[in-house]
Design a protein around this motif. Structure first.
Motif, PDB file in Angstrom:
ATOM      1  N   UNK A 538       0.817  -1.196   0.000  1.00  0.00           N
ATOM      2  CA  UNK A 538       0.000   0.000   0.000  1.00  0.00           C
ATOM      3  C   UNK A 538       0.855   1.251   0.000  1.00  0.00           C
ATOM      4  N   UNK A 539       0.326   2.331   0.553  1.00  0.00           N
ATOM      5  CA  UNK A 539       1.024   3.615   0.564  1.00  0.00           C
ATOM      6  C   UNK A 539       1.647   3.847   1.935  1.00  0.00           C
ATOM      7  N   UNK A 540       2.974   3.837   1.966  1.00  0.00           N
ATOM      8  CA  UNK A 540       3.683   3.858   3.246  1.00  0.00           C
ATOM      9  C   UNK A 540       3.501   5.152   4.018  1.00  0.00           C
ATOM     10  N   UNK A 541       3.099   6.241   3.331  1.00  0.00           N
ATOM     11  CA  UNK A 541       2.941   7.499   4.065  1.00  0.00           C
ATOM     12  C   UNK A 541       1.885   7.383   5.156  1.00  0.00           C
ATOM     13  N   UNK A 542       0.938   6.435   5.002  1.00  0.00           N
ATOM     14  CA  UNK A 542      -0.067   6.234   6.045  1.00  0.00           C
ATOM     15  C   UNK A 542       0.590   5.798   7.354  1.00  0.00           C
ATOM     16  N   UNK A 543       1.604   4.934   7.260  1.00  0.00           N
ATOM     17  CA  UNK A 543       2.289   4.460   8.470  1.00  0.00           C
ATOM     18  C   UNK A 543       3.103   5.574   9.116  1.00  0.00           C
ATOM     19  N   UNK A 544       3.855   6.339   8.313  1.00  0.00           N
ATOM     20  CA  UNK A 544       4.677   7.410   8.871  1.00  0.00           C
ATOM     21  C   UNK A 544       3.814   8.494   9.503  1.00  0.00           C
ATOM     22  N   UNK A 545       2.709   8.831   8.850  1.00  0.00           N
ATOM     23  CA  UNK A 545       1.840   9.880   9.391  1.00  0.00           C
ATOM     24  C   UNK A 545       1.222   9.440  10.709  1.00  0.00           C
ATOM     25  N   UNK A 576       8.909   3.638  18.519  1.00  0.00           N
ATOM     26  CA  UNK A 576       8.364   4.237  17.299  1.00  0.00           C
ATOM     27  C   UNK A 576       9.387   5.159  16.646  1.00  0.00           C
ATOM     28  N   UNK A 577      10.135   5.919  17.463  1.00  0.00           N
ATOM     29  CA  UNK A 577      11.148   6.801  16.905  1.00  0.00           C
ATOM     30  C   UNK A 577      12.208   6.039  16.139  1.00  0.00           C
ATOM     31  N   UNK A 578      12.671   4.911  16.700  1.00  0.00           N
ATOM     32  CA  UNK A 578      13.673   4.093  16.017  1.00  0.00           C
ATOM     33  C   UNK A 578      13.095   3.427  14.775  1.00  0.00           C
ATOM     34  N   UNK A 579      11.923   2.855  14.916  1.00  0.00           N
ATOM     35  CA  UNK A 579      11.352   2.086  13.809  1.00  0.00           C
ATOM     36  C   UNK A 579      11.082   2.951  12.584  1.00  0.00           C
ATOM     37  N   UNK A 580      10.602   4.188  12.821  1.00  0.00           N
ATOM     38  CA  UNK A 580      10.232   5.039  11.693  1.00  0.00           C
ATOM     39  C   UNK A 580      11.247   6.149  11.428  1.00  0.00           C
ATOM     40  N   UNK A 581      12.332   6.202  12.210  1.00  0.00           N
ATOM     41  CA  UNK A 581      13.336   7.237  11.991  1.00  0.00           C
ATOM     42  C   UNK A 581      12.844   8.625  12.327  1.00  0.00           C
ATOM     43  N   UNK A 582      12.120   8.779  13.450  1.00  0.00           N
ATOM     44  CA  UNK A 582      11.530  10.050  13.849  1.00  0.00           C
ATOM     45  C   UNK A 582      12.245  10.557  15.105  1.00  0.00           C
ATOM     46  N   UNK A 583      12.663  11.811  15.083  1.00  0.00           N
ATOM     47  CA  UNK A 583      13.344  12.406  16.236  1.00  0.00           C
ATOM     48  C   UNK A 583      12.331  12.687  17.337  1.00  0.00           C
TER      49      UNK A 583
END
Length: 747
Positions: A538-545, A576-583
């Motif tokens: 699917x569209x991965x932006x859904x997971x990051x958002x 979540x920060x590690x998994x998605x690369x979010x500070x």
């Protein structure tokens, strides 16, 4: 084609199309192996990259212009390739075609010659991709695996000269789950050092009002010359950001447009993103509004001319009300004052009286926020049509109830009225924890202003939105799938001219609907959006958002709770920060207390990146504190980021500035690449999925050699994995319940 590829010495270029250099023009042609590694090469490359003399082509510039009229796209691609060699080169130009595209024209400027080309079907294109991958050892080509392909012979590419190539094609922009999506394959971002310019300009003209033009892949600038037209522009002075360039847009004549994006990894709940987009034109009639202004007039408001700017802001806000609206003015310092005993209509006479009251205000005394808000909530409770409370303050409570937790507990949403509390914090002396809590627990927004920022613009801008509600007190239900929760949690409001984004998790798969019910002009209204919810992909932006909004929710809760030690929300934020690369404010903890192989690697990188570490330490300090410069900066950034994410904007309007070098160091430290809804870091010569723990990394269930027959068979059997496989020649990742390791056979 087979002979040409088999005997070629190819080198893919950093463009949508690429030229494969044929043969050996001088008998000593040596092209270095160029593995496709992430945006920022690791400090210690996973293996030595040889540096013999290079005969290669360089991309000098790339210009893409697309015109979409009623969803039919005409795309023109211009690329200039530079030959730095002392010899003429001969090659074959390959261009990946999006699904359904057809080439209208192709021209190569090589001594003014027009060269013919051919379109290859998907099967032949896939075979060529596999051959090129084997020869170039570059998995980035797999980003286009399974697409069609255009091919043309290019000769000669003059020594120390350039070849200019123009491709013109047409395609129908597909519509899926409510969205129209335009795609352009920018290709791979490689390890080369040459600089180039890339520009993409997409002009859209629809047969109905255009809604919500965004790019989930690249930072874009949008202009809107008319309500059914938009132009999106992306420019890069270096090699373009890797991956496919995406533009999403919605169209609708009247009412609420909407679209759904969904993404799922096998064996785990899926993610969805629902975007609601009302008309940009306010309705000719609107329901009456009830607004309660609560202004801090304590002594600190006298400094820097804040009280005068606040007066002007109130004058401008009141001027926006109509005679059918009601309002009330409440001021507070050591005591609470009110312009009237109750709400009054915004008639010319009442507005004139309010102006006199505002002009008479003097800043002096303490700060009794709690008493003022209790007055405001009591008044709001008697407003059957719903009320908006706008609180502006520049300090912390000093009179009356001063305990932050007690005030937050007293001033919460209660029965008897449908109201929202919107807060404006002015300057670094405000208690950001209190203001955040007040807004969050009373379903309002928060805005933080520095002393030299415009109160008038902030307050009137919010009021202009609040006066035109489209759907309030929303509730989301689903058919065909099971909803597992929403982010942001709770009910939400949709206003004219502004999008609303809701994300969530789901179980199940296949066709389904999302229904959004809410109040519209005194009636209950429901809008339904059909969508396909995948079992995988699917569209991965859904997971990051979803991950960003989920982290925001957890941070707000932890900050409100006083940062209790051992709280499980801390671990969820870190994971979540590690998994998605979010500070996050907890990223800095990895420097001191790394746990797990991925966390250890990220912590090592952060220790070697002083600017990034300093930024993280300031973020952690701001998160932990409630007042002062760090706390104000943290709260301001989070408010703007949250508003941008939940409000559907591509980026925050004026987020706090950071040192650019610190930003680059953070990007390089936290993850090397994001693909297929996950972040990756390089560990021991492999690009490793950040979601995996040490045991999973050390015990893969399927091991494949890059470019081998088994590797290509895995690709053919799992076409959805092509984006993952395109990330690097050496990978460790989870796929459909198994841990897969790809080894670089060239090692």
């Amino acid at each position: 084609a087979t002979a040409a590829i088999g005997g070629a010495t190819p080198l893919p270029l950093l463009a949508s199309g690429w030229i494969v250099v044929e043969g050996d023009p001088g008998g000593e042609l040596i092209l270095p192996r160029r593995p496709h590694w992430p945006r920022h090469p690791p400090r210690h490359p996973p293996h030595p990259i040889p540096r013999p003399p290079m005969w290669t082509l360089e991309l000098a510039a790339e210009d893409i212009a697309a015109t979409i009229e009623n969803h039919d796209a005409q795309v023109e691609v211009k690329a200039r390739f530079r030959n730095p060699c002392a010899r003429d080169l001969e090659g074959t130009y390959y261009f990946p075609l999006p699904a359904g595209a057809r080439i209208d024209a192709f021209r190569a400027v090589l001594g003014g010659k027009d060269l013919a080309g051919e379109i290859l079907d998907r099967g032949e294109a896939a075979r060529i991709y596999e051959s090129l991958v084997r020869n170039t050892l570059d998995p980035a080509l797999l980003e286009h695996y399974g697409d069609g392909m255009f091919r043309a012979r290019i000769f000669p590419i003059p020594a120390s000269g350039e070849a200019a190539i123009t491709v013109h094609y047409r395609m129908l922009v597909p519509r899926e789950n409510g969205f129209y999506r335009f795609e352009y394959p920018l290709g791979a971002e490689g390890g080369g050092s040459q600089r180039s310019t890339s520009k993409i300009n997409v002009r859209i003209a629809a047969d109905a009002e255009l809604r919500s033009v965004t790019s989930p892949s690249h930072p874009i600038t949008i202009t809107r010359p008319a309500k059914n037209q938009a132009t999106a522009t992306y420019t890069s002075e270096v090699s373009a950001k890797r991956g496919t360039f995406l533009i999403d847009y919605l169209t609708a004549g009247d009412g609420i447009a909407g679209g759904v994006r969904a993404f799922r990894e096998a064996g785990t709940p899926g993610y969805f993103l629902l975007r609601l987009s009302p008309s940009s034109e306010p309705p000719p009639k609107r329901p009456p509004a009830s607004v309660i202004f609560v202004l801090d007039t304590s002594g600190s408001m006298a400094t820097g001319g804040k009280i005068e700017r606040a007066k002007q802001a109130l004058h401008s806000a009141l001027a926006r009300l109509g005679a059918e609206d009601t309002f009330r003015l409440i001021t507070f310092a050591g005591q609470v004052r009110s312009h009237t005993e109750g709400a009054i209509a915004a008639t010319p006479e009442n507005l004139a009286s309010a102006k006199q009251f505002i002009d008479s205000l003097i800043a002096r005394g303490g700060t009794d926020i709690c008493a003022a808000l209790e007055h405001a909530l009591a008044a709001a409770g008697g407003a059957p049509e719903g009320a908006a409370i706008l609180l502006l303050s520049d300090g912390a409570p000093t009179v009356g109830v001063t305990d932050i937790a007690q005030i937050a507990s007293l001033i919460t949403k209660r029965a008897g009225g449908d109201y929202r509390l919107h807060v404006f914090g002015v300057g670094e002396d405000v208690n950001t924890v209190l203001l955040d809590d007040l807004a969050r627990k009373n379903r309002g927004s928060r805005t933080y202003l520095r002393g030299d920022e415009g109160m008038e613009l902030a307050i009137t801008g919010l009021l202009d939105k609040l006066l035109y509600p489209v759907l309030t007190d929303t509730k989301v239900t689903a058919t065909g799938i099971q909803l597992l929760g929403l982010e942001p949690p709770g009910s939400h409001d949709l206003f004219s001219g502004e999008d609303l984004i809701l994300t969530g998790r789901y179980e199940g798969s296949g066709a389904g609907t999302l229904a959004v019910a809410g109040n519209a002009a005194g009636e209950r209204r429901t809008v339904v959006f059909s969508a396909h919810f995948p079992s995988h992909g699917g569209q991965e932006e859904a997971a990051f958002h979803w991950a960003r909004l989920r982290i925001d929710t957890l941070l707000d809760e932890l900050r409100s709770a006083g940062h209790p030690a051992g709280d499980p929300r801390r671990k969820e934020i870190m994971d979540l920060g590690l998994r998605f690369g979010i500070v996050t404010p907890f990223t800095s903890i990895l420097v001191r207390e790394p746990t797990g192989l991925v966390a250890e690697r990220v912590g090592e990188r952060l220790r070697e990146a002083p600017r990034a570490r300093a930024r993280l330490e300031a973020e952690e300090k701001g998160f932990k504190e409630s007042t002062g410069a760090d706390a104000f900066g943290y709260a301001k950034r989070k408010a703007e980021e949250h508003g941008a994410l939940a409000g559907g904007r591509a980026s925050a309007p004026s987020a706090e500035a950071y040192d650019e070098q610190a930003l680059r160091e953070l990007e390089e430290s936290l993850c090397d690449v994001r693909a297929a809804g996950r972040a990756f870091v390089i560990i021991d010569e492999h690009l490793v999925d950040c979601a995996l723990d040490r045991a999973q990394i050390s015990a893969p269930e399927l091991v494949l050699a890059f470019g081998s027959d088994d590797y290509l068979a895995f690709l053919r059997d799992n076409p959805d994995a092509r984006e993952l496989l395109a990330a690097a020649p050496a990978l460790i990742f989870a796929w459909k319940g198994r841990i897969v390791r790809i080894d670089n056979a060239a090692e």
